[in-house]
Design an enzyme around this catalytic site. Sequence first.
Site, mmCIF file in Angstrom:
data_model
loop_
_atom_site.group_PDB
_atom_site.id
_atom_site.type_symbol
_atom_site.label_atom_id
_atom_site.label_comp_id
_atom_site.label_asym_id
_atom_site.label_seq_id
_atom_site.Cartn_x
_atom_site.Cartn_y
_atom_site.Cartn_z
ATOM 1 N N CYS A 80 0.838 -1.225 0.130
ATOM 2 C CA CYS A 80 0.080 0.026 -0.013
ATOM 3 C C CYS A 80 0.833 1.316 -0.096
ATOM 4 O O CYS A 80 1.336 1.612 -0.743
ATOM 5 C CB CYS A 80 -0.934 -0.049 1.310
ATOM 6 S SG CYS A 80 -2.403 0.993 0.698
ATOM 7 N N HIS A 182 -2.810 -5.496 1.699
ATOM 8 C CA HIS A 182 -2.327 -5.502 3.000
ATOM 9 C C HIS A 182 -2.362 -7.069 3.295
ATOM 10 O O HIS A 182 -3.306 -7.480 4.138
ATOM 11 C CB HIS A 182 -2.961 -4.994 4.059
ATOM 12 C CG HIS A 182 -2.809 -3.251 3.894
ATOM 13 N ND1 HIS A 182 -2.016 -2.596 4.492
ATOM 14 C CD2 HIS A 182 -3.782 -2.344 3.304
ATOM 15 C CE1 HIS A 182 -2.073 -1.482 4.134
ATOM 16 N NE2 HIS A 182 -3.361 -1.197 3.458
ATOM 17 N N GLU A 184 -0.495 -8.255 5.274
ATOM 18 C CA GLU A 184 -0.168 -8.597 6.905
ATOM 19 C C GLU A 184 -1.490 -8.561 7.927
ATOM 20 O O GLU A 184 -1.038 -8.845 9.029
ATOM 21 C CB GLU A 184 0.852 -7.339 7.312
ATOM 22 C CG GLU A 184 0.337 -5.977 7.336
ATOM 23 C CD GLU A 184 -0.044 -5.495 6.048
ATOM 24 O OE1 GLU A 184 0.126 -5.901 5.003
ATOM 25 O OE2 GLU A 184 -0.349 -4.150 5.948
HETATM 26 N N1 GLN Z 1 -3.336 6.439 0.971
HETATM 27 C C1 GLN Z 1 -2.331 6.059 1.657
HETATM 28 C C2 GLN Z 1 -1.302 7.078 1.283
HETATM 29 O O1 GLN Z 1 -1.380 7.601 0.136
HETATM 30 C C3 GLN Z 1 -2.134 4.756 1.629
HETATM 31 C C4 GLN Z 1 -2.992 3.764 2.365
HETATM 32 C C5 GLN Z 1 -2.289 2.555 3.125
HETATM 33 O O2 GLN Z 1 -1.403 2.407 3.085
HETATM 34 N N2 GLN Z 1 -3.491 1.840 3.670
HETATM 35 O O3 GLN Z 1 -0.228 6.852 1.639
#
Ligand code: GLN
Length: 203
Positions: A80, A182, A184
């Site tokens: 992410c 994710h 994890e």
């Molecule tokens: N929207 C977040 C960002 O721009 C990422 C979201 C996440 O890691 N769950 O970093």
Amino acid sequence: MASTIGVLALQGDVREHVAALEASGAHAVPVRRPRELAAVDGIVIPGGESTTMDKLLHVFELFEPLRDAIAGGLPAYGSCAGMILLANRLEGGVVGQQTLGGLDVTVRRNAFGRQVDSFETDLVVEGVPDSATDPVHAVFIRAPWVEETGPGTQVLATVGSGPAAGRIVAVRERDVVATSFHPEITGDLRLHRMFVQIVTDRG
Ligand code: GLN
């Protein structure tokens, strides 16, 4: 001996990655300082908020050492916000937001839009054993996607159905892996095992 894998511990879901890496047979350590970074065989960049992590990387004087380590071949896995940080090119970032790079891709931040801000789906992921019959349950939280890949980038997974069908959500290039989702937080260790194997194979 088990590989030592660092988890960038400035912000985000650090503990979950440490636990998943330990359960996958690695020795996992939090990384906040350049000397801690120098002692690891691979690095995980967790989910969280990429703009905050970018700022903290500079505050902790880790930005350049980490960028240079990844450019020099340190295996890295980003989930992410971690995917955002590993992208060579970023769309939808805030003004001045920098990335570490490592993947020859364009990543779009907060890509899924309001309607599908957070969602879950099942994915077949290349390199994840048995995922064709036992898919990876993927949790997306204000997630990015990969908009464009370079010639050396391998697409590991795309969304199968729904408004985001076809979107690239997992990639690999050399020893750098990134997922929009994710793993994890689901208890499915297969992606962490894949990364531990990448790090071990290099050793
Ligand atoms: N929207 C977040 C960002 O721009 C990422 C979201 C996440 O890691 N769950 O970093």
